[in-house]
Design a protein around this motif. Structure first.
Motif, PDB file in Angstrom:
ATOM      1  N   ASP A 175      -8.306   0.881 -12.121  1.00 13.43           N
ATOM      2  CA  ASP A 175      -8.491  -0.484 -11.632  1.00 13.43           C
ATOM      3  C   ASP A 175      -8.892  -1.461 -12.735  1.00 13.43           C
ATOM      4  O   ASP A 175      -8.692  -2.651 -12.620  1.00 13.43           O
ATOM      5  CB  ASP A 175      -9.563  -0.511 -10.535  1.00 13.43           C
ATOM      6  N   ARG A 192       0.834  -1.210   0.000  1.00 15.65           N
ATOM      7  CA  ARG A 192       0.000   0.000   0.000  1.00 15.65           C
ATOM      8  C   ARG A 192       0.862   1.251   0.000  1.00 15.65           C
ATOM      9  O   ARG A 192       0.574   2.216  -0.711  1.00 15.65           O
ATOM     10  CB  ARG A 192      -0.954  -0.012   1.190  1.00 15.65           C
ATOM     11  N   GLY A 204      -0.060  -2.873  -6.530  1.00 15.76           N
ATOM     12  CA  GLY A 204      -1.090  -3.896  -6.413  1.00 15.76           C
ATOM     13  C   GLY A 204      -0.557  -5.223  -6.917  1.00 15.76           C
ATOM     14  O   GLY A 204       0.591  -5.340  -7.349  1.00 15.76           O
ATOM     15  N   TYR A 205      -1.397  -6.246  -6.864  1.00 17.44           N
ATOM     16  CA  TYR A 205      -0.976  -7.539  -7.392  1.00 17.44           C
ATOM     17  C   TYR A 205      -2.164  -8.274  -7.991  1.00 17.44           C
ATOM     18  O   TYR A 205      -3.319  -8.032  -7.638  1.00 17.44           O
ATOM     19  CB  TYR A 205      -0.316  -8.396  -6.306  1.00 17.44           C
ATOM     20  N   ARG A 230       1.858  -1.312 -10.923  1.00 25.46           N
ATOM     21  CA  ARG A 230       1.449   0.055 -10.596  1.00 25.46           C
ATOM     22  C   ARG A 230       0.598   0.539 -11.766  1.00 25.46           C
ATOM     23  O   ARG A 230       1.033   0.501 -12.910  1.00 25.46           O
ATOM     24  CB  ARG A 230       2.659   0.983 -10.413  1.00 25.46           C
ATOM     25  N   GLU A 274       2.212   1.917  -3.307  1.00 22.54           N
ATOM     26  CA  GLU A 274       1.151   2.016  -4.320  1.00 22.54           C
ATOM     27  C   GLU A 274       1.292   0.908  -5.367  1.00 22.54           C
ATOM     28  O   GLU A 274       1.165   1.133  -6.575  1.00 22.54           O
ATOM     29  CB  GLU A 274       1.153   3.397  -4.992  1.00 22.54           C
ATOM     30  N   TYR A 284       3.068  -8.223  -9.837  1.00 25.70           N
ATOM     31  CA  TYR A 284       2.840  -6.928  -9.201  1.00 25.70           C
ATOM     32  C   TYR A 284       2.696  -5.833 -10.251  1.00 25.70           C
ATOM     33  O   TYR A 284       3.229  -5.938 -11.352  1.00 25.70           O
ATOM     34  CB  TYR A 284       4.012  -6.604  -8.266  1.00 25.70           C
TER      35      TYR A 284
END
Length: 362
Positions: A107, A72, A77-78, A103, A75, A101
Motif C-alpha cells: 500500500d 475489487r 486500486g486507484y 495493481r 484487484e 489505476y
C-alpha cells in the motif's frame, strides 16, 4: 461519498476530463458538492445540453457501486488527484488524468516516489545488440537503487522490465488500456512478473478500455512523466520512441541515447535524437551521472566514523542490494540490532531502502 470517490465517479462520466473537473471544483468548491447539486444547478456551468443530459443519465444509472465492486474483483486500486500519494511528477504532464489505476502488492506509495527512476524505451524489434546493451545498463543502474519504468510491450520494454526483476529491482509498467485488458494485449505474463516481483502496474484508463493507436502515445507521455531520465535503446525512423523522447524533452528530463551500428535500421531513432542534442551513453556511469543520486565518496564515509558493524554492513551491501533478513543471515546478527544500525546509516545518507531491499549509495 468522499472527495477521492467523487474524482472516480466524475472520471467515469462521458466528456468529463481534468479541465471540466477543475471547472466543477471552481463552481461548487468540491467534487462531492458538484455531484450533489448538479441536477438542480448545472446551468451555472454553461455546458451544452448534450453533455448535461449524458451526465444526468449517468447519475441515474448509479454505476459507482458496481464499478467499485469490479475494481475489487480485479484487484485494482486507484489514486485521485487529491490523494497525497498521487505523484507530483505526473501532475506536470499535459494530459495528467484526475484518476489513475494500479495493481500493487504494497500500500505504501510515498517511498516509491523517493527513489530515482529511469525510463527505458526502444524498439519492439530488438536486436541481439539491443538485448545485451539493455541488460547491461539496466542491471547496472538497478544495482545502485534506480527503479525502471517502461511500457510493458515487446522488445526493449520487456527486456528492461525483466532485467530489472532479475537483479531484484523495482519496476513500473505503464499500460495503454484498462488493467483488465492485459490478457487481450498478450502482456499478461510480463505484467504478472512485474506484479509478483513487487513492482507496479499503472494505467490512466478505466477497466474495460482496450488499448488502441491513440492510447500508446498517451502511455509514452506517462513513461516520460514518471522517470527522472529517459534511456533510448534502438528504434526505427518511425518509432514511437521518438514521441516518448519528445515528451521527456518537454518535461526537462535528460534524454540518453545508446549509439548503435549505422548499418542497422534500428539505429535510425538514436541517430536522429543524437543529432538533436540527446546525451550519448556508453556505460552505466554515463546513465547514473544524469540521475538524482546522491554520491557519497569513501572519504565522506570515513568522516562519519562508522563502527565496525556498520562497516561490515556497507561491505556486504557492496556485493549488491539485499533484504534485512539476508544481511542478518550473512553477518550473523540479530534483526533488532541490525535494523538499528541500518536506520542510523540511512539517516546518515549512506544507505537507503527500496522495497524490501537495502542499498548502499554510490
Amino acid at each position: 461519498m468522499e472527495e477521492r470517490e467523487a474524482y472516480l465517479v466524475w472520471s467515469m462520466c462521458y466528456g468529463i476530463g481534468p479541465s471540466r473537473m477543475m471547472q466543477l471544483k471552481s463552481e461548487f468548491g468540491t467534487l462531492v458538492e458538484a455531484w450533489n447539486k448538479f441536477e438542480k444547478e448545472n446551468q451555472r456551468l454553461k455546458w451544452n445540453k448534450n453533455l448535461v443530459d449524458k451526465v444526468l443519465s449517468f447519475r441515474k444509472k448509479k454505476k459507482k457501486k458496481n464499478y467499485l465492486h469490479k475494481l475489487r474483483l480485479e484487484e485494482v486500486g486507484y489514486l485521485a488527484w487529491c490523494d497525497e500519494e498521487y505523484p507530483e511528477k505526473l501532475k506536470k504532464i499535459s494530459h495528467a488524468p484526475s484518476v489513475f489505476y494500479f495493481r500493487k502488492k504494497e500500500d505504501e506509495w510515498l517511498d516509491l516516489w523517493k527513489q530515482p527512476w529511469l525510463g527505458v524505451v526502444g524498439t519492439r524489434k530488438i536486436t541481439a545488440y539491443g538485448v545485451g546493451v539493455t541488460k547491461m545498463l539496466v542491471e547496472g543502474v538497478v544495482s545502485q537503487g534506480v527503479g525502471i519504468v517502461s511500457g510493458l510491450m515487446y522488445g526493449v520494454d520487456e527486456i528492461g522490465h525483466r532485467a530489472c526483476i532479475d537483479v531484484g529491482g523495482v519496476t513500473i509498467g505503464v499500460w495503454a488500456g484498462g488493467l483488465d485488458t492485459l490478457n487481450a494485449g498478450g502482456r499478461s505474463a510480463l505484467a504478472r512478473a512485474v506484479y509478483d516481483s513487487g513492482g507496479v502496474l499503472i494505467s490512466p484508463y478505466r477497466l474495460g478500455f482496450l488499448p488502441n493507436a491513440a492510447t500508446f502515445p498517451a502511455r509514452n507521455e506517462w513513461v516520460a512523466g514518471l522517470c527522472d531520465a529517459l534511456l533510448v535503446i534502438e528504434g526505427s525512423d518511425k518509432s514511437g520512441t521518438l514521441i516518448t523522447a519528445g515528451f521527456a524533452a518537454e518535461l526537462d528530463r535528460p534524454v540518453l541515447v545508446v549509439p548503435g551500428p549505422i548499418t542497422s535500421s534500428q539505429s535510425a531513432a538514436p541517430i536522429t535524437l543524437l543529432k538533436a542534442g540527446a546525451i550519448p551513453v556508453s556505460s552505466v556511469e554515463d546513465v547514473l551521472d544524469q540521475l538524482p543520486i546522491k554520491v557519497i565518496s569513501i572519504k565522506k564515509k570515513n568522516k562519519l566514523q562508522l563502527s565496525g558493524d556498520e562497516e561490515r554492513i556497507i561491505e556486504i551491501l557492496g556485493q549488491g542490494q539485499m533484504s534485512g533478513d539476508e544481511i542478518a543471515r550473512k553477518l550473523n546478527m540479530k534483526m533488532a540490532g541490525l535494523m538499528e544500525l541500518l536506520t542510523m546509516l540511512e539517516l546518515s545518507g549512506v544507505v537507503f531502502k527500496s522495497g524490501e531491499n537495502w542499498i548502499v549509495r554510490v
